[in-house]
Design an enzyme around this catalytic site. Structure first.
Site, mmCIF file in Angstrom:
data_model
loop_
_atom_site.group_PDB
_atom_site.id
_atom_site.type_symbol
_atom_site.label_atom_id
_atom_site.label_comp_id
_atom_site.label_asym_id
_atom_site.label_seq_id
_atom_site.Cartn_x
_atom_site.Cartn_y
_atom_site.Cartn_z
ATOM 1 N N ASN A 112 12.783 4.152 -41.510
ATOM 2 C CA ASN A 112 13.062 3.507 -42.793
ATOM 3 C C ASN A 112 12.409 2.143 -43.016
ATOM 4 O OD1 ASN A 112 14.724 4.953 -44.692
ATOM 5 N ND2 ASN A 112 16.051 5.276 -42.933
ATOM 6 N N ASP A 136 17.289 9.549 -36.180
ATOM 7 C CA ASP A 136 18.436 9.466 -37.116
ATOM 8 C C ASP A 136 18.353 10.514 -38.238
ATOM 9 O OD1 ASP A 136 19.068 7.265 -35.601
ATOM 10 O OD2 ASP A 136 18.242 5.822 -37.019
ATOM 11 N N ARG A 171 42.041 14.541 -20.442
ATOM 12 C CA ARG A 171 41.842 13.271 -21.141
ATOM 13 C C ARG A 171 41.268 13.449 -22.541
ATOM 14 N NH1 ARG A 171 38.994 10.301 -16.049
ATOM 15 N NH2 ARG A 171 40.841 9.259 -15.245
ATOM 16 N N HIS A 180 22.406 5.145 -36.365
ATOM 17 C CA HIS A 180 22.413 3.981 -37.242
ATOM 18 C C HIS A 180 23.483 4.135 -38.318
ATOM 19 C CE1 HIS A 180 20.879 0.185 -38.348
ATOM 20 N NE2 HIS A 180 20.224 0.567 -39.436
ATOM 21 N N GLN A 283 19.112 9.012 -25.716
ATOM 22 C CA GLN A 283 18.916 9.944 -26.839
ATOM 23 C C GLN A 283 17.504 9.849 -27.439
ATOM 24 O OE1 GLN A 283 22.970 10.050 -29.238
ATOM 25 N NE2 GLN A 283 22.792 8.167 -28.074
#
Ligand code: F6P
Length: 357
Positions: A112, A136, A171, A180, A283
């Site tokens: 972006n 993203d 758990r 983002h 990632q």
């Protein structure tokens, strides 16, 4: 004879090298005489004239390599027209480098922020072609960005790995996923990893509803619960705050990230044993998945073709399984967000996934 400049800007991702290779091979195999200059570390290389003349060998053996062989950096758009501490006029410097090398076109790979600067350079008269890079998947004008599928794989693997330990200990586990301000990565990895609860920025969550979902699972005999939480997830209360109020909240924020705030709230309100896992920059790392190798190669090849045809001022995008030319002025400054009313959200809800809304 074509003289091309190339740069990778912003946060890196998988398949940047594959995309550049796609552009270069298409140009170099075209029979036209082509020179390709690689600018180092994104716009910094263009500003300060740091570049290398690249050869066919530079693009060999890089299809499977993550990162970017040119290096990348963040050069924020909001200060691009403000001289830095060294007094350099960044826009003028970039234009000067472009004209000095007598470039016909700049190929810019980025997300972006990068696209805002790319569009500015276009309005300043430079020939620009861009490629949509980001884990993203939030770039306007394209159904998909490269890097995204590879990141989905890694975030999914993190959720898969957490499943077994969460089950052993009974758990509640939060896996915080990048993305983002948007939830594409969390949504896809969450569904792929079988998360019970997915929290994304586009659907503000109610912590009581999140706790209720966990409680219901426990009552039904499930010993554990997995939450996939986007790094940009936001509560219903915080979503009502003005930009200024929210900024103030973050200034006094005591948590490393939103997942820890959610974990504390769930321990306090539900008495759950909660752990947080943050795969973070893993990632964006490692080798691109096969999908991204193919996709980035195709995008690169289309960009090469556009340059050969002299078509400038566009991002190569992907719509309805076809490559498309998207005018840069349409891309710059817009975010592609998850639509809370879209079918993928409805289907996920039918699968029993809670979005905390
Ligand atoms: O835009 C890609 C991204 O990985 C986002 O998901 C994340 O919020 C951001 O970059 C992290 O940026 P940095 O690498 O500068 O810490």
């Amino acid at each position: 004879m074509k003289r091309i400049g190339m740069l990778t800007s912003g946060g890196d991702c998988q398949a940047l090298n594959a995309a550049m290779r796609g552009v270069a091979k298409t140009l170099l195999n075209s029979g036209e005489k082509v020179e390709i200059y690689g600018f180092l570390d994104g716009y910094q290389g263009l500003i300060y004239g740091r570049f290398r003349l690249l050869s066919y060998d530079d693009f060999s053996g890089i299809l499977t390599k993550g990162g970017t062989f040119l290096g990348s950096s963040r050069t924020p758009f909001k200060t691009i027209q403000v001289p830095g501490p060294d007094g350099v006029d960044k826009v003028a410097a970039m234009k000067q480098t472009y004209y000095k090398l007598q470039l016909d076109c700049l190929v810019i790979l980025g997300g972006n922020g990068t696209h805002k600067t790319a569009n500015l350079l276009r309005t300043e008269g430079l020939n620009i072609v861009t490629l949509p890079k980001t884990i993203d998947n939030d770039l306007w004008g394209t159904d998909m960005t490269f890097g995204f599928q590879s990141a989905v794989d890694i975030a999914t693997a993190a959720i898969d790995a957490i499943h077994t330990t969460a089950a052993s200990h009974g758990r509640v586990f939060i896996v915080e996923v990048m993305g983002h301000k948007v939830g594409w990565l969390t949504l896809n990895a969450g569904i792929a990893g079988g998360a019970d609860i997915i929290l994304i920025p586009e659907i503000p969550y109610d912590i009581k509803k999140v706790a209720k979902k966990i409680q219901q699972r426990h009552e039904r005999g499930s010993r554990f619960t997995i939450l996939a939480v986007a790094e940009g997830a936001i509560s219903k209360e915080d979503a009502l705050l003005s930009k200024k109020e929210y900024k103030k909240k973050l200034e006094n924020y005591k948590y490393p990230s939103v997942s820890y705030e959610i974990a504390e709230a769930l321990s306090k309100t539900g008495g759950f044993d909660v752990r947080v896992t943050v795969p973070g920059h893993t990632q964006r790392g490692g080798s691109p998945c096969p999908y991204d190798r193919v996709f980035a190669s195709r995008l690169g090849s289309e960009a090469g073709n556009m340059i050969l045809r002299g078509e400038y001022g566009f991002m190569v995008g992907y719509k309805n399984r076809e490559m498309v030319k998207v005018p840069l002025e349409e891309v710059a400054g817009k975010l592609k967000m998850v639509d809370p009313e879209s079918s993928i959200i409805k289907e996920a809800k039918m699968l029993g996934i809670s979005f905390g809304d």
